[in-house]
Design an enzyme around this catalytic site. Structure first.
Site, PDB file in Angstrom:
ATOM      1  CE  LYS A  52      -3.869  -2.496   2.074  1.00  0.00           C
ATOM      2  NZ  LYS A  52      -4.544  -2.927   3.318  1.00  0.00           N
ATOM      3  CD  GLN A  96      -3.351  -4.463   6.687  1.00  0.00           C
ATOM      4  OE1 GLN A  96      -3.255  -3.503   5.934  1.00  0.00           O
ATOM      5  NE2 GLN A  96      -4.009  -5.568   6.354  1.00  0.00           N
ATOM      6  CG  ASP A 119      -9.606  -0.296   5.085  1.00  0.00           C
ATOM      7  OD1 ASP A 119      -9.363  -0.416   3.876  1.00  0.00           O
ATOM      8  OD2 ASP A 119      -8.967  -0.869   5.986  1.00  0.00           O
TER       9      ASP A 119
END
Ligand code: NDP
Length: 283
Positions: A52, A96, A119
């Protein structure tokens, strides 16, 4: 023979659009910055975060990773989430997953400001999506919709069957199909007759996390098949496979996504897209 939907090429198209818009924003003195909270050293998470960061660099998005040991107290993470919510330099951020045992991921994710939840996984974002308010869409299902649209596949009015009901993929996938006016069925481990339900689909999305479980008996002739699953192949070659038996299903489908090179690259591209959207909102 099915048309193979090239997720790599479509993701690259999305990335170059994002790069162009990021350049414009930066030229008008606006920052575009993605922060990541990484706890522990789960190898898959470490790799995802590294990818990422690389993706961000490629399109001109700044990125910062906040790293913590796996015994970090929940309170310290909660304080970081608060400060990222308030920091005007941060366009968007995410935690994460999975977090190491003992940490409450839902509590942390719930504390993310929906305007920075790139997200799209917080309960607030999920609720906003469900009631039709603007929100960030979770990257994988968002990527699936983009793959279909950019491949010229009609969704409206068609039968979409989603295999899997996770908060990460299945449930938001179903919401996005509804938003696109599909007729939606969601299947899971308690579905009584999976082949019967799956083979109603004009568009079948497999997100069950079971290696190569979906075969011809689950697929109607001419269906579009989207394989979200990712598994490492057993044996020395170590390549990737999906939830779908590709070789068997491909001749029956009208279009299909491969693994690798299908949904995976789109998930990464949609995170960049969401970060840009968050920066635009702030600008
Ligand atoms: P989860 O394990 O959280 O959810 C799996 C879902 O599939 C559950 O709803 C489960 O049902 C259902 N399921 C499991 N076994 C069966 C079965 N035999 N028959 C019918 N339904 C079943 O997985 P995720 O949603 O997080 O991920 C799914 C897959 O997608 C994984 O392979 C994952 O690696 C991959 N993935 C890929 C991404 C990408 O970018 N390509 C991104 C995210 C995930 P129940 O709810 O009843 O337990």
């Amino acid at each position: 023979m099915a048309r193979v939907i090239d997720g790599k090429a479509i993701a690259s198209e999305v990335r170059s659009e994002v790069a162009g818009e990021v350049r414009e924003l930066r030229e008008s003195e606006h920052r575009v910055r993605l922060d990541v909270v990484l706890v522990g050293e789960n190898p898959a998470s470490v790799t995802y975060v590294r990818n990422k960061e690389r993706d961000c660099a490629e399109v001109g998005i700044e990125s910062r990773v906040h790293r913590f040991p796996e015994d970090v107290p929940q309170k310290e993470l909660a304080r970081l989430v608060e400060s990222l919510n308030e920091d005007p330099e941060v366009s968007g951020f995410f935690v994460q997953l999975p977090l190491p045992p003992g940490l409450d991921d839902l509590a942390l994710i719930s504390a993310i400001d929906p305007a920075k939840d790139v997200d799209g996984l917080s309960p607030a974002s999920a609720g906003r999506l469900a009631v039709g308010l603007p929100s960030f869409q979770p990257c994988t299902p968002h990527g699936v919709i983009q793959l279909l649209k950019r491949s010229g596949i009609e969704v409206s009015g068609r039968e979409a069957v989603v295999l899997g009901r996770s908060n990460l993929v299945g449930k938001p996938m179903a919401q996005l199909f509804l938003k696109e006016n599909a007729t939606v069925t969601v299947c899971h481990s308690r579905t009584r007759d999976l082949p019967e339900a799956a083979s109603r689909a004009d568009i079948l999305v497999a997100a069950i996390g079971q290696r190569e479980m979906i075969g011809v008996e689950h697929v109607k002739e001419g269906a579009v098949v989207v394989d979200v699953g990712i598994h490492r192949r057993e044996g020395p070659d170590g390549g990737l496979i999906g939830d779908v038996k590709y070789g068997e299903v491909e001749p029956r489908a009208s279009a299909i996504t491969p693994v690798p090179g299908g949904v995976g690259p789109m998930t990464r591209a949609m995170l960049l897209h969401n970060t840009l959207a968050a920066a635009r909102m702030r600008a």
